[in-house]
Design an enzyme around this catalytic site. Structure first.
Site, short mmCIF file in Angstrom:
data_model
loop_
_atom_site.label_atom_id
_atom_site.label_comp_id
_atom_site.label_asym_id
_atom_site.label_seq_id
_atom_site.Cartn_x
_atom_site.Cartn_y
_atom_site.Cartn_z
N LYS A 80 0.85 -1.20 0.00
CA LYS A 80 0.00 0.00 0.00
C LYS A 80 0.88 1.25 0.00
O LYS A 80 1.89 1.31 0.71
CB LYS A 80 -0.90 -0.05 1.24
N SER A 155 -9.85 1.41 2.65
CA SER A 155 -8.97 2.22 1.84
C SER A 155 -7.88 1.43 1.12
O SER A 155 -7.23 1.97 0.23
CB SER A 155 -8.32 3.28 2.73
N SER A 179 -10.19 -1.15 6.78
CA SER A 179 -9.59 -0.96 5.45
C SER A 179 -8.84 -2.14 4.86
O SER A 179 -8.44 -2.07 3.70
CB SER A 179 -8.67 0.25 5.46
N1 GLN Z 1 -13.48 3.43 6.00
C1 GLN Z 1 -12.97 3.82 7.28
C2 GLN Z 1 -12.61 5.27 7.27
O1 GLN Z 1 -12.81 5.91 6.29
C3 GLN Z 1 -11.80 2.97 7.65
C4 GLN Z 1 -10.57 3.37 6.98
C5 GLN Z 1 -9.39 2.55 7.39
O2 GLN Z 1 -9.55 1.50 8.01
N2 GLN Z 1 -8.22 3.07 7.09
O3 GLN Z 1 -12.12 5.80 8.21
#
Ligand code: GLN
Length: 485
Positions: A80, A155, A179
């Protein structure tokens, strides 16, 4: 071995073939590199999984591959974007870090490299890991390989889509509120969020430090164990990292005899799509057939997890993101007359709308006069949620829920409504707030799209969790994939 055959191997199978001398690591690397580069060259016509792809296979160092059943040596790794990688763009999906080349490599990436896994590519992601659909990346959205009109989740959407499409054998992601698990679910692969503190965060560009955790996105449960085995451990550079209490082992269970499984009514009813619930119930029935004892277990505060998360995570983000001011990293707005104007313009130009929304929310929640009413109260809810899990794990070994309330949705469908986007994390955020490990495995299809099953366990139960996931994976026998690109 034909290059098509090479791409069919799981990471563990590829590693075994390399260590047996029947597969050349250069050939494997080149087979994936070509595919990854082709996706990058296709730009918006492709899946847009990558922000950088290695130019060539790294030269193999003699003695690189220690022969062992649990070595990842020679298996190319997609990472990532938000992991710092020395001399390689690390932008966290943001314009404000465009072209940033870190002078060092994140500990977890360095560990996997030291174990022999070469860096294949950096993967696209939501900006600063804020999002559930990968539509918040400054480098364009990622598409779901099952249906290009749909999102891959976020994400870590680039990592999940790349693994699902066979553009990388496996990938590293991060999970703050879901995410890793949610994109794994939406792309039909395996994703594991380890116990908070078990993997070093050093070199991970921070979102919300009390929640961020790195983990594997893989084709199967054994690959998740293989990657995790080379990730865990105390790191003097991360004061929140811990020595994992035991070695990560290769999952072998095929049964769940005597395993006590809890189903929380709070996370398995209202708000979950019918097709998802159907696949979930079928998976629970499989667990029973394998010998598990299934019972209801209550997580009474779980319905408040999202509200607490969307105060705590933005609060921490507003503090972490204060460092992006045009002085130290990446973008600097030109033509400012004085310092404050330079800061303001840089942040105005460099951050996208979701990041700005979170900075404003977080700054407000932490401001004097409101701190106790918002941030303080959210922290108290977090404690309650952790207590719920502790009580539940006194009664059951693992908790099962759907990973995400829906299957992959259409690009653009939720971008206009942040609250409906936030609901994606309904089932994953409670485990993040409690710091406990959870894995998502594919458990079937709904309307032709993959559904994820989430299995959560107590802190440091990864070996048991992976074993249970392995038994269920075998019983479910999910063997579909998206059409090859
Ligand atoms: N979708 C969640 C957020 O927007 C989790 C994101 C994540 O786990 N980095 O915060």
């Amino acid at each position: 071995m034909s290059s098509g055959g090479v791409l069919e191997l799981s990471a563990a199978e590829a590693a075994a073939a390399i260590s047996a001398g029947s597969l050349s690591p250069q050939e494997l690397f080149e087979a994936y590199r070509e595919r990854a580069q082709a996706d990058r060259d296709a730009g918006a016509q492709g899946l847009n999984c990558f922000t950088w792809v290695a130019a060539e296979a790294p030269v193999a160092q003699p003695g690189d591959a220690p022969p062992s059943a649990l070595t990842p040596a020679g298996v190319p790794l997609a990472v990532k974007d938000l992991f710092c990688t020395e001399g390689v763009p690390s932008q966290s999906g943001s314009r404000i870090l465009e072209g940033y080349l870190p002078p060092y490599t994140a500990s977890v990436v360095a560990r996997l490299q030291a174990a022999g896994a070469p860096l294949l590519a950096k993967t696209n992601q939501d900006e600063f890991a804020m999002g559930s659909s990968n539509e918040n990346s400054a480098y364009g959205p990622v598409r779901n390989p099952w249906d290009r009109g749909r999102v891959p989740g976020g994400s870590s959407g680039g990592s999940a889509a790349a693994v699902a499409a066979g553009l990388a054998p496996w990938a590293l992601g991060t999970d703050t509120g879901g995410s890793i698990r949610q994109p794994a679910a939406l792309c039909g692969i395996v994703g594991l969020k380890p116990t908070y503190g078990s993997v070093s965060r050093y070199g991970m560009i921070a979102f919300a430090s009390s929640l961020d955790q790195a983990g594997p996105l893989t084709r199967d449960v054994r690959d998740a164990a293989l990657m995790l085995a080379h990730m865990v451990g105390r790191d003097p550079c991360d004061a929140t990292s811990l020595q994992f209490p035991h070695a990560i082992t290769r999952p072998t269970s095929e049964r769940l005899d005597g395993v006590r499984i809890g189903i929380p009514p709070e996370l398995t009813g209202e708000g979950i799509e019918a097709g998802v619930l159907q696949a979930f119930s079928a998976a629970v029935a499989r667990a029973q057939e394998l010998g598990a004892e299934v019972q209801d277990v209550s997580l009474p505060h779980a319905p408040h997890a999202l509200s607490a998360y969307y105060l705590i995570a933005p609060a921490e983000a507003s503090s972490n993101l204060a460092r992006f001011d045009g002085v130290r990293y990446g973008l600097r707005a030109e033509a400012a007359q004085e310092l404050l104007e330079m800061y303001t313009r840089t942040r105005h130009d460099g951050f996208g709308p979701e990041v700005k929304r979170r900075i404003m929310l977080g700054t407000y929640a932490l401001s004097s006069g409101y701190y106790d009413a918002y941030y303080g109260r959210a922290q108290r809810v977090r404690t309650r949620i952790a207590e719920d899990f502790a009580r539940a794990f006194a009664e059951v070994d693992f908790i099962l829920t759907p990973t995400a309330p829906t299957v992959a949705f259409a690009l653009g469908e939720k971008t206009g409504d942040p609250l409906s986007m936030y609901l994606n994390d309904y089932c994953t955020v409670p485990m993040s707030l409690a710091g406990v490990p959870a894995i998502s495995i594919p458990c079937g299809l709904s309307g032709g799209l993959p559904v994820g099953l989430q299995i959560a366990g107590p802190a440091f139960s990864e070996n048991g969790l992976l074993d249970a996931a392995h038994a269920l994976e075998l019983a479910i026998g999910f063997d579909q994939g998206p059409a090859r690109v």
